[in-house]
Write a protein that holds these residues in place. Sequence first.
Motif, short mmCIF file in Angstrom:
data_model
loop_
_atom_site.label_atom_id
_atom_site.label_comp_id
_atom_site.label_asym_id
_atom_site.label_seq_id
_atom_site.Cartn_x
_atom_site.Cartn_y
_atom_site.Cartn_z
N SER A 146 2.20 0.02 -9.98
CA SER A 146 1.41 1.25 -9.87
C SER A 146 1.62 2.15 -11.08
O SER A 146 0.67 2.75 -11.60
N LEU A 170 -5.24 4.78 -0.55
CA LEU A 170 -4.64 3.50 -0.16
C LEU A 170 -4.00 3.53 1.23
O LEU A 170 -4.16 2.56 1.99
N PHE A 186 0.83 -1.21 0.00
CA PHE A 186 0.00 0.00 0.00
C PHE A 186 0.86 1.26 0.00
O PHE A 186 0.55 2.24 -0.68
#
Length: 409
Positions: free
Chosen positions: A350, A373, A223
Amino acid sequence: LWTRDFIFLCLLNFLSFSGYWALPAVLPVYIHQLGASEALLGLVVGITALATVVARPIAGLLVEQYGRRGVLFVGLIGMIATSFSFTFLPLIGVILTIRFIQGLFWGLNNTAIATVASDNIPKARFAEGMGWYSQGSSLAQILTPAVSLAAFYQIGAHISLTMSAGFFTLAFIASLFVTYRRVDKTAQAPIRLQISSQGGIHGFIRNTLLERRAYFAMAMIFFTSVSFGVVNSFLPTLAAERDITGVEWFFVVSAVLSLAGRPLFGIWADRRGYKEPAIVGFMLMAVGLGMLVFVDSTTMLLISAIGQGLGYSTCFSLFLALASHDASPSRRGAAIATVMIGFDIGSGSSAVLLGVITSFAGLASIFAIAAVLPVVAAVIYLLRKDPEKVVARQISVEANEVHAAADDS
């Protein structure tokens, strides 16, 4: 904490990351000069991350089976050889192949160094120690790309590319002064027997290559690392789109705050447990990333850098420490490998997945997603039972049982 071994390990980590960060800034420019298309420029960086994900669990197993020293030496020698080869093989296809091989060696090298560091840090100051140790990567990320690019443009590509090999050579010299934990090879079953005892390849990967106690830390680092990939890949473009100057200072402020925050948050974690500083780190990240959604000035950009830099760096070092702290000495290599896979996947994927969103939702949308997140991670952590309290409760129950038995007798 500040033993000779720990000081050399901090130096080793800095030199190793300096060698690593000397290349991503220069290689895309270099292969573009050789005639590479725009599509290949990102691949020269991404293909290394892919290879590192493959190598990490294997590295975790090897440091437990054959010892930390051998795996570290192989990784460093491999990084030296591959870095030198770029200047002698100026072919795009060959460079991409070498970058994949280099990712494998980096997985060995980086995992082994972190495992040796976790062996040499006392438990009472573990989070603080990992915070100081991980400063090497932050310093290298601040200094090396600028130095490498300056050498590239002012002296030449060959000097700049050779600089990476020079850093890894110095890292190898520093590694000779470190004491390594001995591995009891008689207690290690051969890999073939481990596969059989774990119920096949799937069980072997789940129970041997990876460390189950590090799964939570791996998820938390996933995260947090998404923000790393988003900021590094898209912030300069967002700043240019909104005509904001001084974006380079965002990274300077972020890095300086990370240098200050990691050891301080580490001391906090050692004294109060990991949950409180981790939640604060997540909230700082969320605020910093959320500000980037609406950023319209250099001042606002630098304020967001405070939250993002302090939050990301402290969360990363805290969960790296948590994974190492919870693992037994014989499983530290697997724990380090497991948690770092979360970073590799988060930072690597990402840029690719969220980059697709920008085509129809705009750049601001991916920073909004990245800001959510850390909040999700904080909620998950708050809902999780605190292992430290569970252990304390178990000790209390056992103590009461002992007292009751003594009273009965």
